[in-house]
Design a protein around this motif. Structure first.
Motif, PDB file in Angstrom:
ATOM      1  N   GLY A  76      -7.159   4.904   1.103  1.00 47.95           N
ATOM      2  CA  GLY A  76      -8.565   5.145   1.390  1.00 47.95           C
ATOM      3  C   GLY A  76      -9.233   4.092   2.250  1.00 47.95           C
ATOM      4  O   GLY A  76      -8.618   3.384   3.042  1.00 47.95           O
ATOM      5  N   THR A  77     -10.538   3.980   2.063  1.00 49.60           N
ATOM      6  CA  THR A  77     -11.335   3.071   2.881  1.00 49.60           C
ATOM      7  C   THR A  77     -10.989   1.617   2.627  1.00 49.60           C
ATOM      8  O   THR A  77     -11.100   0.785   3.529  1.00 49.60           O
ATOM      9  CB  THR A  77     -12.829   3.295   2.595  1.00 49.60           C
ATOM     10  N   LEU A  78     -10.562   1.304   1.413  1.00 48.48           N
ATOM     11  CA  LEU A  78     -10.180  -0.079   1.134  1.00 48.48           C
ATOM     12  C   LEU A  78      -8.887  -0.442   1.844  1.00 48.48           C
ATOM     13  O   LEU A  78      -8.686  -1.597   2.232  1.00 48.48           O
ATOM     14  CB  LEU A  78     -10.030  -0.297  -0.372  1.00 48.48           C
ATOM     15  N   GLU A  79      -8.016   0.531   2.052  1.00 42.81           N
ATOM     16  CA  GLU A  79      -6.814   0.279   2.840  1.00 42.81           C
ATOM     17  C   GLU A  79      -7.200  -0.064   4.280  1.00 42.81           C
ATOM     18  O   GLU A  79      -6.625  -0.971   4.894  1.00 42.81           O
ATOM     19  CB  GLU A  79      -5.900   1.499   2.812  1.00 42.81           C
ATOM     20  N   ARG A  80      -8.173   0.661   4.823  1.00 44.08           N
ATOM     21  CA  ARG A  80      -8.643   0.339   6.179  1.00 44.08           C
ATOM     22  C   ARG A  80      -9.295  -1.038   6.220  1.00 44.08           C
ATOM     23  O   ARG A  80      -9.137  -1.778   7.198  1.00 44.08           O
ATOM     24  CB  ARG A  80      -9.620   1.412   6.645  1.00 44.08           C
ATOM     25  N   ALA A  81     -10.032  -1.406   5.167  1.00 47.05           N
ATOM     26  CA  ALA A  81     -10.663  -2.734   5.129  1.00 47.05           C
ATOM     27  C   ALA A  81      -9.620  -3.823   5.071  1.00 47.05           C
ATOM     28  O   ALA A  81      -9.741  -4.866   5.740  1.00 47.05           O
ATOM     29  CB  ALA A  81     -11.600  -2.828   3.919  1.00 47.05           C
TER      30      ALA A  81
END
Length: 505
Positions: A76-81
Motif C-alpha cells: 500500500g501507501t506505506l510501501e510507497r513511502a
C-alpha cells in the motif's frame, strides 16, 4: 674603553628582513605558492573521490533495499513511502555526482590553468619567477652589503686594536707593581702602550668612517628593497585572492542546501511519506487478501440433456484427448497394443465412487509428432474409431479400436480400487478440491547453499524457522508468492521467504 669594547663584541643575531640574505624567505614564498597550488588540487581531487564513492554507495543501498521492499510483506501507501527513501538516495546520489563533476571539471581545471599561467618552469629546473625574485633582491642589496662588509672589517680591526691596547696597559701596570727598576723595560712597555693607543685611535676613525658611509647608502638600500618586496607582495596577493575566489566556488558546489534540486528531493520525500494512509492500506488489504475478495461460490449446475448423440460423443472424445495428454505429461507406463479407454460417463453415486481410469494407448506415430493435433482429419478419424459400449452396472463406456483388436473394458477396469490410488493421476487430494486433470507444476531440483539475513519464525507447520547468519540448503526455486523450499542442517524441509536469505558465493 674596555666597557664599550666588551659590549660591542656581543654577537646579537637578528632575524630582520634587512639582514643580508634574509630576503630568501620572500623568494621561497614564490616556490611555496606553486606547492600550495598542487596541495589544493590534491585536496579537491580527494574530495571528488569521496563524493563519487558516497554516490555509488547510495545507489547500491537504494537498489538493494528497493528489491527487499518490493519482495517484502509491506504493501500500500506505506510501501510507497518506504520506497521513497530509496528514491531520495538515488536523487541525492545524482547530486553528489554533480558535485564531483563540478570539483574536477571546473574548480580543479581552473586552479590548474592558473598555476600554469602564474609559474613558468625553467629548463634547468626551478621557476622563472623564483629566479627573478632572487636576482631583484640581490641587486637591491648588493651596494649596502658591500659597505656592510667594510664596516665589519673596520670593526674587527678596531676591536683587535682595543684588545692589544688593553693588554699593553696591563703589562705596564704589573711592572710598576713589581717595583722593577729596569728602566729599559719600563721604557719599552710605555712605548708599547702609546703605540697601541695610536692604533686604536686610527682604527676607530676608520670604523666610524665606514659606518658613516654605510649610513649614507642605507636609505637607498631600504627603498630598493621595499620596491622589490612590494613587487612580490603583489604577486602573492594575486595568489591569495585567487585561492579565496576558488574556495568560495568550491563552497558553492559543496553546499547542496542552496541547490533547488536538493530541496525538491526532500519536499517530494516529505509529501510521499505524508501521503501514507493506514486506513487506505487496510481497505486495500481487505479487498485483495481479506473478506472483500470476490468468491466463486459453489452453485447447482444443471446438465443439458437436449444435446444430440453426436455432441455427447464429441465431448467424450475431447475429454479423452485431454486425459491422454495429461497422462502423457506425467510419463505413465508405456502402453501396449490393445484398447484405449476413452471415458466413462457415470451419474449419481457411481460417479462419486469412481475416481480413476486406465489408458493403454497403442501409438505408432513417429517420434516428435503430436498425436493430439486438432486438425479436421484427425477429428473425423477419431470419431470413426470410437465405439460406445455399456458396462454391467449400466454405465456407458467409450473405447477406441486399434488394428482390429477390441479389449473388454471390464477386463481393464475391474481392479479399480483404493489400492492403486497412490499412482492414480485422477485421484483428488484429501480436501476433494483438486483438479484431476490439471498437471502439477514441477520445479527443477536445485541445491544451493544460502545464508539467512534476518531471523524468521515459521507461522505454519510446513515453514522453517532460523536465525540471522544460519546457513542451510535451498532445494526449490522461488514461486510466484516469493517462497522457496529449503532443508536445514538437521534435515528439516520446509518453506521460507526468499528475500530473507542470500546465496553463498
Amino acid at each position: 674603553m674596555s666597557g664599550s669594547y666588551d659590549d660591542s663584541m656581543i654577537d646579537v643575531s637578528s632575524d630582520s628582513f634587512w639582514e643580508v640574505g634574509n630576503y630568501k624567505r620572500t623568494v621561497k614564498r614564490v616556490d611555496d605558492g606553486n606547492r600550495l597550488c598542487n596541495d589544493l588540487m590534491n585536496c579537491l581531487h580527494e574530495r571528488a573521490r569521496i563524493e563519487k564513492s558516497y554516490a555509488q554507495q547510495l545507489t547500491e543501498w537504494s537498489k538493494r533495499w528497493r528489491q527487499l521492499i518490493e519482495k517484502g510483506p509491506q504493501y500500500g501507501t506505506l510501501e510507497r513511502a518506504w520506497g521513497a527513501l530509496c528514491t531520495e538516495a538515488e536523487k541525492v546520489s545524482e547530486l553528489h555526482m554533480e558535485v564531483k563533476a563540478a570539483l574536477m571539471g571546473e574548480d580543479f581545471e581552473k586552479l590548474k590553468n592558473w598555476q600554469r599561467d602564474a609559474f613558468h618552469k625553467q629548463m634547468i629546473g626551478g621557476f622563472k619567477e623564483t629566479k627573478e625574485a632572487e636576482d631583484c633582491f640581490r641587486k637591491a642589496q648588493k651596494p649596502w652589503a658591500k659597505k656592510l662588509k667594510e664596516v665589519d672589517t673596520t670593526k674587527k680591526t678596531y676591536h683587535t686594536a682595543c684588545k692589544e691596547e688593553k693588554l699593553a696597559t696591563s703589562r705596564e701596570n704589573n711592572s710598576k707593581l713589581e717595583n722593577n727598576n729596569n728602566p729599559e723595560l719600563q721604557k719599552k712597555l710605555q712605548d708599547k702602550v702609546e703605540k697601541c693607543e695610536q692604533e686604536v685611535q686610527k682604527s676607530k676613525e676608520r670604523y666610524e668612517k665606514s659606518l658613516e658611509e654605510l649610513d649614507k647608502v642605507t636609505p637607498q638600500y631600504m627603498e630598493n628593497m621595499e620596491q622589490v618586496f612590494e613587487q612580490w607582495q603583489q604577486f602573492e596577493d594575486k595568489r591569495l585572492c585567487f585561492f579565496k575566489e576558488l574556495l568560495l566556488e568550491v563552497k558553492q558546489h559543496l553546499d547542496l542546501s542552496t541547490n533547488h534540486k536538493f530541496q525538491t528531493v526532500y519536499h517530494t520525500l516529505e509529501d510521499t511519506i505524508s501521503a501514507a494512509d493506514a486506513e487506505e492500506d487496510l481497505k486495500w488489504f481487505r479487498s485483495n487478501h481479506g473478506p472483500g475478495m470476490p468468491m466463486n461460490w459453489p452453485q447447482f449446475e444443471n446438465v443439458d440433456r437436449s444435446k444430440s448423440r453426436f455432441h455427447k460423443r464429441r465431448s467424450i472424445v475431447d475429454w479423452s484427448i485431454d486425459l491422454n495428454r495429461s497422462l502423457s505429461r506425467r510419463e505413465k507406463k508405456k502402453p501396449t497394443d490393445g484398447v484405449t479407454l476413452m471415458g466413462i460417463s457415470q451419474t449419481g453415486e457411481q460417479q462419486a465412487k469412481s475416481s480413476s481410469s486406465l489408458t493403454v494407448p497403442a501409438s505408432t506415430a513417429p517420434a516428435g509428432s503430436n498425436p493430439f493435433e486438432d486438425d479436421e482429419d484427425g477429428e473425423e478419424e477419431e470419431e470413426a474409431t470410437v465405439e460406445e459400449r455399456t458396462l454391467d452396472n449400466g454405465s456407458p463406456l467409450l473405447v477406441k479400436k486399434e488394428e482390429g483388436k477390441i479389449a473388454s473394458s471390464m477386463e481393464k477396469t475391474q481392479d479399480w480400487s483404493d489400492e492403486e490410488t497412490g499412482g492414480n493421476p485422477f485421484s483428488t487430494d484429501t480436501n476433494g478440491d483438486g483438479n484431476p486433470f490439471e498437471e502439477e507444476p514441477t520445479s527443477p531440483l536445485v541445491s544451493v547453499p544460502v545464508r539467512a539475513l534476518y531471523d524468521y519464525e515459521g507461522q505454519e507447520q510446513d515453514e522453517l524457522s532460523f536465525k540471522a547468519g544460519e546457513e542451510f540448503i535451498k532445494v526449490g526455486n522461488e514461486d510466484d508468492q516469493g517462497w522457496c523450499k529449503g532443508r536445514l542442517k538437521g534435515g528439516q524441509v520446509g518453506l521460507y521467504p526468499a528475500n530473507y536469505v542470500e546465496d553463498i558465493q
